[in-house]
Write an enzyme that holds these catalytic residues in place. Structure first.
Site, PDB file in Angstrom:
ATOM      1  N   ARG A 150      57.950  63.720  49.494  1.00 21.85           N
ATOM      2  CA  ARG A 150      57.360  64.238  48.421  1.00 21.85           C
ATOM      3  C   ARG A 150      58.292  65.462  48.171  1.00 21.85           C
ATOM      4  O   ARG A 150      57.866  66.466  47.616  1.00 21.85           O
ATOM      5  CB  ARG A 150      55.960  64.744  48.337  1.00 21.85           C
ATOM      6  CG  ARG A 150      55.036  63.677  48.593  1.00 21.85           C
ATOM      7  CD  ARG A 150      55.024  62.514  47.505  1.00 21.85           C
ATOM      8  NE  ARG A 150      54.296  61.509  47.828  1.00 21.85           N
ATOM      9  CZ  ARG A 150      54.715  60.249  48.438  1.00 21.85           C
ATOM     10  NH1 ARG A 150      56.163  60.185  48.583  1.00 21.85           N
ATOM     11  NH2 ARG A 150      53.936  59.164  48.774  1.00 21.85           N
ATOM     12  N   SER A 200      46.825  61.523  44.943  1.00 27.07           N
ATOM     13  CA  SER A 200      46.219  62.090  45.992  1.00 27.07           C
ATOM     14  C   SER A 200      46.382  63.496  45.929  1.00 27.07           C
ATOM     15  O   SER A 200      47.654  64.117  45.621  1.00 27.07           O
ATOM     16  CB  SER A 200      47.371  61.670  47.311  1.00 27.07           C
ATOM     17  OG  SER A 200      47.462  60.017  47.333  1.00 27.07           O
ATOM     18  N   GLU A 270      49.581  68.119  47.183  1.00 25.49           N
ATOM     19  CA  GLU A 270      50.447  67.460  46.770  1.00 25.49           C
ATOM     20  C   GLU A 270      50.485  67.746  45.253  1.00 25.49           C
ATOM     21  O   GLU A 270      51.518  67.711  44.466  1.00 25.49           O
ATOM     22  CB  GLU A 270      50.246  65.936  47.037  1.00 25.49           C
ATOM     23  CG  GLU A 270      51.446  65.119  46.501  1.00 25.49           C
ATOM     24  CD  GLU A 270      51.226  63.621  46.903  1.00 25.49           C
ATOM     25  OE1 GLU A 270      51.058  63.447  48.085  1.00 25.49           O
ATOM     26  OE2 GLU A 270      51.646  62.914  45.936  1.00 25.49           O
TER      27      GLU A 270
END
Ligand SMILES: Cc1cc2nc3c(=O)[nH]c(=O)nc-3n(C[C@H](O)[C@H](O)[C@H](O)COP(=O)(O)OP(=O)(O)OC[C@H]3O[C@@H](n4cnc5c(N)ncnc54)[C@H](O)[C@@H]3O)c2cc1C
Length: 274
Positions: A150, A200, A270
């Site tokens: 990420r 998420s 995130e």
């Protein structure tokens, strides 16, 4: 920003600018050189503040051309991953199936190194064209993307991705379609897609799964105001009933605090909190 994020949360920006071409995008960036602005793709990984954004928002979704040439697909920064997956399918190109259900653009996806089901954009993006705040255009390739979990070269930088070149492999159309259907079925079985969210909420902490840690803290279905930890998937925070950003932030903090208290593990959002 309610209208420009999948969370359906957020007050007004100064102005939302939606350029139609890459050239217009660069011109807008040059014009706003001394102003505050943020780039938004599909807004599927963003939590915008309730009292709005003191600056301009440049939304890229109209810069969405997707062209296949041999096994290379060139996509404008605002092309959705779903559109790229469908062009890959039309051209019997395999390797992008994993991304077909991620509801973002290639620009936002490249920044985040979006991934799912053992696939990651890092494996298929070969070249990226971007510009700085002065409108100077650059190209990077391969390892220059500095992809990580990420994370990419673009994380926390003030650059705007203009387009990406994606390299795929020749495959069988039926197999590609079958894989896309299978992964999207898994997604709709596991994820609360009927509620607004930003996917998420937390990154995967090393050696653990955030959703499992949250579940093991007894937080499944817990609400703060209109926001809820999804009963279907504890990794998702959903906007169940007109939640303001503060409710989502309340749940993020609650999860972080409880998980740390119980397991000594720090979990990091995130979702990009603007
Ligand atoms: C239901 C659901 C499921 C999801 N599933 C997944 C999943 O399986 N895997 C996964 O990785 N993610 C998932 N996500 C999160 C999200 O879709 C991805 O992170 C996606 O790549 C974000 O793309 P976007 O265009 O929406 O970016 P945005 O949310 O608009 O932006 C994200 C960040 O990128 C920046 N940005 C956007 N475009 C550009 C550009 N052109 N140049 C420079 N910076 C830019 C923004 O400023 C922001 O910091 C999911 C989200 C939802 C709502």
């Amino acid at each position: 920003m309610k209208n420009h994020t999948t969370f359906k949360i957020g007050g007004n920006a100064k102005t939302v600018i939606i350029p139609k071409t890459e050239k217009e995008l660069v011109e807008v960036i040059k014009c706003l050189k001394n102003e505050k602005f943020i780039i938004v793709g599909n807004g599927s990984n963003i939590l915008a503040p309730d009292d709005g954004i003191d600056g301009y928002v440049i939304k890229t979704t109209k810069i969405n051309s997707v062209v296949a040439d041999g096994n290379i697909i060139t996509a404008g920064c605002g092309a959705t991953l779903a559109k790229i997956a469908s062009v890959a399918l039309e051209n019997s190109l395999s390797g992008f199936e994993f991304a077909s259900g991620i509801p973002g653009t290639i620009g936002g996806g490249a920044v985040m190194n979006a991934g799912a089901y053992d696939g990651e954009l890092s494996r298929v993006i070969k070249k990226t064209t971007y510009c700085d705040r002065d409108g100077n255009i650059y190209k990077i390739e391969g390892s220059q993307h500095e992809f990580g979990y990420r994370h990419s070269f673009f994380s926390d930088k003030d650059f705007t991705i203009l387009s990406c070149e994606i390299e795929l492999e020749k495959g069988q159309k039926e197999n590609i379609l079958c894989k896309m259907k299978e992964l999207n079925k898994k997604r709709s079985e596991k994820q609360p897609l009927n509620f607004p969210s930003a996917g998420s909420a937390f990154k995967r902490p090393e050696g653990y799964f955030a959703a499992k840690l949250i579940d093991d803290c007894g937080l499944r279905g817990v609400s703060v105001g209109g926001a809820q930890i999804s009963e279907k998937h504890c990794g998702f925070i959903i906007n169940k009933c007109n939640a303001p950003a503060e409710d989502v932030k309340g749940l993020l903090s609650l999860c972080q605090q409880r998980v740390f208290e119980k397991f000594g593990v720090s979990i990091e959002p995130e979702i990009k909190i603007l």
